[in-house]
Design an enzyme around this catalytic site. Sequence first.
Site, PDB file in Angstrom:
ATOM      1  N   HIS A 118      30.563  42.514  42.836  1.00 40.29           N
ATOM      2  CA  HIS A 118      29.443  41.751  43.295  1.00 40.29           C
ATOM      3  C   HIS A 118      28.148  41.888  43.140  1.00 40.29           C
ATOM      4  O   HIS A 118      27.957  40.695  43.171  1.00 40.29           O
ATOM      5  CB  HIS A 118      30.235  41.922  44.566  1.00 40.29           C
ATOM      6  CG  HIS A 118      30.204  40.553  45.532  1.00 40.29           C
ATOM      7  ND1 HIS A 118      29.264  39.458  45.511  1.00 40.29           N
ATOM      8  CD2 HIS A 118      31.377  39.288  45.820  1.00 40.29           C
ATOM      9  CE1 HIS A 118      28.708  38.105  45.879  1.00 40.29           C
ATOM     10  NE2 HIS A 118      30.690  37.693  46.480  1.00 40.29           N
TER      11      HIS A 118
ATOM     12  N   ASP B 107      37.278  25.504  31.544  1.00 43.83           N
ATOM     13  CA  ASP B 107      38.591  24.575  30.410  1.00 43.83           C
ATOM     14  C   ASP B 107      37.920  25.192  29.042  1.00 43.83           C
ATOM     15  O   ASP B 107      37.073  25.098  28.549  1.00 43.83           O
ATOM     16  CB  ASP B 107      38.181  23.424  30.109  1.00 43.83           C
ATOM     17  CG  ASP B 107      38.811  22.493  29.196  1.00 43.83           C
ATOM     18  OD1 ASP B 107      39.611  22.948  28.518  1.00 43.83           O
ATOM     19  OD2 ASP B 107      38.416  21.346  29.305  1.00 43.83           O
TER      20      ASP B 107
END
Length: 407
Positions: free
Chosen positions: A153, A350
């Site tokens: 993180h 995508d």
Amino acid sequence: MSAVVSKSSPVVVAGQSEPATPASIINLSSFDNCFVPFPTAALLLFDQPVDDTIETIKKALSHALVHYHPMAGRLATGADGELHIACTGEGASFVAASATCSLDELATTSPLLLRDLTLRYPGEYCGLSDALLLIQVTEFSCGGFAVGVTWNHLIADGVGMAQFLQAIGELARGMPAPSVVPVRFEGSLPCLPQPMVTWLRSQMRIETDEMASLDVTISSSLISRVKAECGDCTTFEAVAAMLWRCRTRATMSDSEAPALLVFLSNVREVVGAKDGFYGNCLTMQFVQATSSTVAKSDIKDLVKLIRLAKEKIPDLYKNVGSSDEQQQVPPSYNILTISSWRNLGFDAVDFESGKPARVMWQGEKTVALFCYLCPPCKGKYGLNVISLCVKPEHADAFLGELAALDI
């Protein structure tokens, strides 16, 4: 015969054309330093195949790491003892995998199989020698595939990681470069006072108690009804209020004990971060009341408390010193932390076959008692909530409270 996931040995993927120069250093911002080096994982499920899926994504990852070269580095400690990112070009860890089931069969398989779709670090926290980024691509018998990404993180928040995955997708589709120019060092970010950073870091701790892993959908009809009752109310405010009240009712043992709601907010616009910045730029905002107040309140009253807390966020950077509110922290099980992944960009990734059919947070132990609000599954409406926020003995009561709202 139960479904299984078979994995190849991990390989290192580095940038295609990274120069062999001494490692540059990227200092962590005060926003980065509000976090400890703990792993976070996202899982994206795609129901349509990509031509040569694994090699296409692997190649695009290598290309993306040229533009996002800090992702290929490692954490290091400077002479002052502070952590920074060393841009060593060592690369990300990549695993190719295959599953003996279809995506549609995932819902009926063991939860353990779902966990096998992402990689994990060897320890609860990420070490200095660990890759900052772990990626697994799993192909299913139906032709669909999953991309599981696990990251330290300190390198990026959810907005930043979604931006990175969108860049991999663009490169997989043949674009010569990502449409968004990435920015990792952001000198214009405000410097948070050390007492505030230290206090926020102190709240980042691994939960030692076992928590029930829950995956539920809040229906769009329920969300619409609550929003109508509350007037000018966002989806986040409505769902956060519902979760806060339901969890408090399910876990409350002392009516006068505090019930603290913590929610994470992207503050890039608030602090004027540059477009393309993918480091951490989050704030934690707190809403506190007694357990009895939360349990007995109407949802609309809890929405008002949450909205007031949201409205105070810009002021956090005007009066950022330590406060009494920061020092008065209830026991961890009295705290519910909510993170929304609805508008981060994961659902826009995508790789050439369309957007994901589902976006999921993946976690076992976590540094807080979390509910992650994820986009709904493809073809469904509402909001998917994935959580580790109640102990197993409170899970049925929590789910029962949520179900009662939808009657």
